[in-house]
Design an enzyme around this catalytic site. Structure first.
Site, mmCIF file in Angstrom:
data_model
loop_
_atom_site.group_PDB
_atom_site.id
_atom_site.type_symbol
_atom_site.label_atom_id
_atom_site.label_comp_id
_atom_site.label_asym_id
_atom_site.label_seq_id
_atom_site.Cartn_x
_atom_site.Cartn_y
_atom_site.Cartn_z
ATOM 1 N N GLN A 78 29.422 11.378 -44.755
ATOM 2 C CA GLN A 78 28.845 11.476 -43.410
ATOM 3 C C GLN A 78 29.896 11.167 -42.361
ATOM 4 O OE1 GLN A 78 25.542 8.855 -42.774
ATOM 5 N NE2 GLN A 78 25.289 9.381 -40.630
ATOM 6 N N GLY A 79 30.182 12.124 -41.495
ATOM 7 C CA GLY A 79 31.178 11.942 -40.441
ATOM 8 C C GLY A 79 30.528 11.779 -39.086
ATOM 9 N N SER A 110 30.300 8.093 -37.194
ATOM 10 C CA SER A 110 30.965 7.040 -36.423
ATOM 11 C C SER A 110 32.442 7.352 -36.195
ATOM 12 C CB SER A 110 30.849 5.692 -37.148
ATOM 13 O OG SER A 110 29.510 5.261 -37.202
ATOM 14 N N GLU A 136 17.786 8.050 -42.498
ATOM 15 C CA GLU A 136 18.681 6.988 -42.946
ATOM 16 C C GLU A 136 18.020 5.622 -42.784
ATOM 17 O OE1 GLU A 136 23.322 5.632 -42.360
ATOM 18 O OE2 GLU A 136 22.285 6.517 -40.653
ATOM 19 N N GLU A 185 20.943 -5.247 -33.193
ATOM 20 C CA GLU A 185 20.690 -5.173 -31.755
ATOM 21 C C GLU A 185 20.055 -3.823 -31.393
ATOM 22 O OE1 GLU A 185 23.537 -8.282 -32.622
ATOM 23 O OE2 GLU A 185 23.483 -6.162 -33.163
#
Length: 392
Positions: free
Chosen positions: A128-129, A131, A246, A379
């Protein structure tokens, strides 16, 4: 509300148990038990994936139209519960649970025909690309650019924290195709061959010494326009769909309950403050497990997703960290061993100090620090809860 299983669900549970007893070998169980990261390594994951695919249960969360078995959400929960109790390997989810649903939901017929069978067979291993340095929780600020050049995009940029990219031959990535549009509107979703010229992978070793994460560099990588999923600029919509899978595509509770049970079995009865912590974690994990089951029952009955479902990832992350911290403390000095050899189930590993279960304890404790970061930081989870559940 009642959560008692009916005759059909009990028959299904017994069928799953019999299957696991027959096909989940001691080698696979041991490999899973000694895995310190989130997902099993390929030498453990691929055999288990092949076994599940042969039985027709690999993509149990896919609809019938995409090749899944058509299980209810309660049956999916039962399957995950029984796999967790049996100690089955956790398969990498980047392909099966993330890009797979994207492909059958947004992909064209050619993309489905090319990629879905290879994903299920294990021929393709996906990373998974998403971040990037400076673009994690604020994903819309990503800077990897894709410039149209005839029938190709030329992709340049960097991805980071890319799980198991060292094993992957395929990458699904968010890229910026329109630098002048609003941040979310200028993003597209591409499928990239990792063997393409200009792709480079550099390992990131965790504090535990494990190699699960990577940096991926894209230097003028040519990607066919045919490998764009959806329309240009639709990437943000697709990403939101993927991130929902996810964060909530599987149940967390069954695995946490099973891990805590195995920990107590390995350490023996705990005393004093350790026993108090174990009881608290057991209650919290069981409550989460029942919350997830209750939500599954409501969804099967046609109800909307309950607001309580927003808390599952946040709560699961905290319980996960609590269990791994308890393990280090309960094993004592044996829980502090941190061999440099990998994998822990390998033939060249040094003998364990104390119980075998103590050997990965320190690595798991260090690795689980990331649970409150990946898949949306705590957060971010709190913000989602504040907006959607509380109305702030």
């Amino acid at each position: 509300m009642s959560v008692a299983f009916g005759p059909d669900e009990l028959r299904f549970r017994d069928e799953v148990r019999a299957f696991l007893d027959a096909h989940l070998s001691a080698e696979l169980r041991r490999g899973a038990a000694l895995t310190p990261g989130v997902f099993a390594e390929p030498d453990i994951a691929r055999p288990w994936q092949a076994i599940l695919e042969a039985r027709g249960w690999l993509v149990y969360h896919w609809p019938v139209s995409a090749g899944g078995p058509g299980w209810s959400r309660v049956k999916r929960w039962i399957f995950e519960k029984e796999c967790a109790e049996a100690g089955a390997p956790v398969l990498p989810g980047m392909g099966l649970k993330l890009v797979g649903p994207v492909l059958y939901s947004f992909g064209d017929e050619a993309q489905k025909a090319e990629h879905l069978p290879r994903l299920r067979s294990g021929e393709d291993f996906w990373a998974q690309g998403f971040s990037e340095p400076g673009s994690g929780s604020d994903l819309a600020s990503l800077r990897t650019k894709a410039v149209r050049d005839g029938d190709d995009y030329v992709v340049t940029g960097q991805k980071i924290w890319t799980t198991q990219a060292q094993h992957a031959n395929r990458l699904f990535a968010l890229v910026r195709t329109d630098p002048d549009a609003k941040p979310q509107a200028g993003i597209s979703f591409l499928l990239i061959d990792m063997a393409s010229p200009g792709v480079a992978v550099r390992p990131i070793l965790s504090a535990s010494g494990d190699h699960e994460l990577n940096e991926v560099f894209l230097d003028g990588v040519r990607v066919p326009v045919a490998n764009r999923v959806g329309e240009e600029g639709q990437g943000w919509t697709i990403a939101k769909f993927l991130l929902e899978n996810e964060r909530g595509g599987s149940s967390f509770g069954p695995g946490l309950v099973a891990d805590l049970r195995r920990l107590i079995e390995a350490t023996g009865p705990l005393q004093g403050e350790l026993a108090t912590r174990a009881v608290r974690l057991s209650l919290e994990a069981s409550a989460l497990e029942m919350t997830e089951l209750r939500t599954a029952i409501e969804l099967d009955a046609g109800g909307p997703p309950a607001r309580r479902s927003l808390i599952t990832k946040l709560v699961a992350s905290e319980i996960r960290q609590g269990i791994d911290e308890l393990a280090v403390d309960a094993f004592g000095p044996a829980g502090l061993q941190l061999p440099v050899e990998r994998p822990f189930y390998g033939s060249d590993m040094p003998p364990p100090i104390g119980p075998q279960a103590a050997q990965p304890a320190a690595a798991r404790y260090l690795n689980s620090r990331a649970w409150t970061i990946f898949g949306g930081t705590s957060e971010i989870q709190l913000t989602l809860i504040a907006k959607a559940a509380v109305g702030l």
